[in-house]
Scaffold this motif. Structure first.
Motif, PDB file in Angstrom:
ATOM      1  N   TRP A  79       0.838  -1.199   0.000  1.00  0.00           N
ATOM      2  CA  TRP A  79       0.000   0.000   0.000  1.00  0.00           C
ATOM      3  C   TRP A  79       0.867   1.242   0.000  1.00  0.00           C
ATOM      4  O   TRP A  79       2.087   1.167   0.115  1.00  0.00           O
ATOM      5  CB  TRP A  79      -1.027  -0.011   1.125  1.00  0.00           C
ATOM      6  CG  TRP A  79      -0.544   0.076   2.555  1.00  0.00           C
ATOM      7  CD1 TRP A  79       0.344   0.965   3.086  1.00  0.00           C
ATOM      8  CD2 TRP A  79      -0.985  -0.733   3.661  1.00  0.00           C
ATOM      9  NE1 TRP A  79       0.485   0.772   4.434  1.00  0.00           N
ATOM     10  CE2 TRP A  79      -0.321  -0.269   4.816  1.00  0.00           C
ATOM     11  CE3 TRP A  79      -1.893  -1.779   3.797  1.00  0.00           C
ATOM     12  CZ2 TRP A  79      -0.523  -0.830   6.079  1.00  0.00           C
ATOM     13  CZ3 TRP A  79      -2.087  -2.332   5.045  1.00  0.00           C
ATOM     14  CH2 TRP A  79      -1.413  -1.869   6.164  1.00  0.00           C
TER      15      TRP A  79
ATOM     16  N   TRP B  92      -2.477  -2.741  -3.249  1.00  0.00           N
ATOM     17  CA  TRP B  92      -3.268  -1.613  -3.721  1.00  0.00           C
ATOM     18  C   TRP B  92      -2.528  -0.938  -4.865  1.00  0.00           C
ATOM     19  O   TRP B  92      -1.305  -0.722  -4.789  1.00  0.00           O
ATOM     20  CB  TRP B  92      -3.470  -0.590  -2.607  1.00  0.00           C
ATOM     21  CG  TRP B  92      -4.773  -0.648  -1.906  1.00  0.00           C
ATOM     22  CD1 TRP B  92      -5.993  -0.258  -2.391  1.00  0.00           C
ATOM     23  CD2 TRP B  92      -5.014  -1.096  -0.554  1.00  0.00           C
ATOM     24  NE1 TRP B  92      -6.977  -0.429  -1.434  1.00  0.00           N
ATOM     25  CE2 TRP B  92      -6.407  -0.939  -0.296  1.00  0.00           C
ATOM     26  CE3 TRP B  92      -4.203  -1.588   0.459  1.00  0.00           C
ATOM     27  CZ2 TRP B  92      -6.985  -1.270   0.922  1.00  0.00           C
ATOM     28  CZ3 TRP B  92      -4.774  -1.928   1.666  1.00  0.00           C
ATOM     29  CH2 TRP B  92      -6.147  -1.769   1.896  1.00  0.00           C
TER      30      TRP B  92
ATOM     31  N   PHE C 286      -5.412   3.009   5.278  1.00  0.00           N
ATOM     32  CA  PHE C 286      -5.559   1.594   4.951  1.00  0.00           C
ATOM     33  C   PHE C 286      -5.315   0.735   6.197  1.00  0.00           C
ATOM     34  O   PHE C 286      -5.995  -0.265   6.420  1.00  0.00           O
ATOM     35  CB  PHE C 286      -4.589   1.183   3.847  1.00  0.00           C
ATOM     36  CG  PHE C 286      -4.891   1.787   2.498  1.00  0.00           C
ATOM     37  CD1 PHE C 286      -6.179   2.128   2.128  1.00  0.00           C
ATOM     38  CD2 PHE C 286      -3.876   2.012   1.585  1.00  0.00           C
ATOM     39  CE1 PHE C 286      -6.463   2.672   0.886  1.00  0.00           C
ATOM     40  CE2 PHE C 286      -4.138   2.561   0.338  1.00  0.00           C
ATOM     41  CZ  PHE C 286      -5.429   2.893  -0.013  1.00  0.00           C
TER      42      PHE C 286
END
Length: 345
Positions: A32, A84, A41
């Motif tokens: 991420w 992500w 997140f």
């Protein structure tokens, strides 16, 4: 016999094992972004996930392109299980073959996601959105007396040398060029778009979103072609900033979760992805990052709703989405043209 038991117990303890089975807690490594994105997140997805399942989440911090490069380098034995990525880089990852498919029978919450947030390749789901953003114009409400309302306002005289614009090195750069070309009413296509970009009096073309944020914070510029989410985050910190979706429309993007092909902890990664697309997680990301919820039926406060990419009374259908596959076909040529005609003019 007693001595043998002690020897065996000592051996188990020395290797970190136990007589109870698995020697270490189950874990999942998730790629991420850094900064407040990564913090969100972690707080909205990772921490609740670990609390509910006992599975430890190990973050792999990096931009979309950095983590894609890692996956390509580690193709045979990836260290990341789920990742992500922004739209555009997501398609590059799919095309590179480092992304696995998402199975609705193992990730049932896929059924709660809006249709615009499900991404397929060859008929199978390859990515799922965890929230949408808009790209428009951020501006200083104290310094700029007349708010911008159109993309054409980027060429206003009061914005000359008071504007920062994304370069192709930034994830917003190439799609913004393509978008400006798409909404242009002038004949001549991309030739006309580049001709116009040459006349843009930008104080700088930023490579990183952090550079754009710093320029807005320091007062070096009064406006920026920027992402809605960090604009409102800066405003929450006390800066006199607002975000405008120009009358021609703001182009829409999103942050997506992917299952890595060959993931060592595939089952845990699928559980993590499922946890990221719950109403609670989606509402949390909306509150912390002002990402438009990708999960259906999520409710937020009026203040948060005002700062979503589609505003208080809008929806995901108000965003103008781009054809990333087509953009990626043009990417190399557009970057080369930018470097020749804009960066080195």
């Amino acid at each position: 016999m007693k001595s043998l038991k002690l020897i065996l117990l000592g051996a188990v303890l020395a290797t970190g094992g136990s007589f109870g089975g698995n020697a270490s807690a189950e874990s999942v490594t998730v790629g991420w972004f850094g900064g407040n994105w990564g913090e969100a997140f972690n707080q909205c997805v990772a921490e609740p996930f670990t609390k509910a399942t006992g599975i430890k989440v190990i973050p792999e911090i990096g931009t979309s392109t950095v983590n894609l490069a890692k996956l390509e380098q580690q193709r045979a034995a990836p260290s990341i299980d789920a990742v992500w990525m922004d739209g555009g880089v997501s398609e590059l990852a799919m095309g590179s073959g480092v992304i696995d498919t998402l199975d609705p029978s193992r990730i049932p919450n896929l059924g709660t996601v809006v249709p615009e947030g499900i991404y397929k390749r060859d008929g199978s789901i390859s990515a799922v959105s965890t929230g949408f953003y808009a790209v428009g114009i951020a501006y200083n409400t104290k310094e700029l007396k007349t708010p911008p309302t159109s993309w054409n306002d980027l060429w206003r005289t009061d914005l000359a040398n008071e504007l920062t614009f994304p370069s192709p090195a930034n994830a917003l750069g190439v799609p913004t060029i393509v978008f400006l070309n798409a909404i242009s009413k002038e004949p001549g296509g991309m030739d006309e778009t580049f001709k116009r970009l040459k006349t843009l009096k930008a104080s700088e073309f930023y490579d990183s979103s952090g550079a754009a944020a710093n320029a807005l914070q320091s007062g070096e510029v009064t406006a920026a072609v920027f992402n809605s989410a960090p604009t409102w985050d800066l405003a929450d910190r006390g800066l006199p900033l607002a975000f405008v979706s120009p009358k021609e429309g703001a182009w829409g993007g999103d942050v997506r979760l992917h299952l890595v092909k060959g993931a060592r902890n595939k089952a845990a990664a699928e559980k993590f992805i499922n946890a990221a697309i719950t109403p609670a997680a989606s509402a949390c990301l909306a509150n912390k990052l002002y990402l438009g919820p990708s999960v259906q039926g999520v409710k937020v406060s009026p203040e948060v709703a005002r700062k979503l990419p589609w505003g208080t009374n809008g929806s995901v259908k108000d965003l103008k989405f781009l054809d990333w596959w087509d953009i990626n076909k043009q990417r190399a040529a557009l970057v080369d043209r930018w470097n020749r005609e804009i960066a080195h003019k």
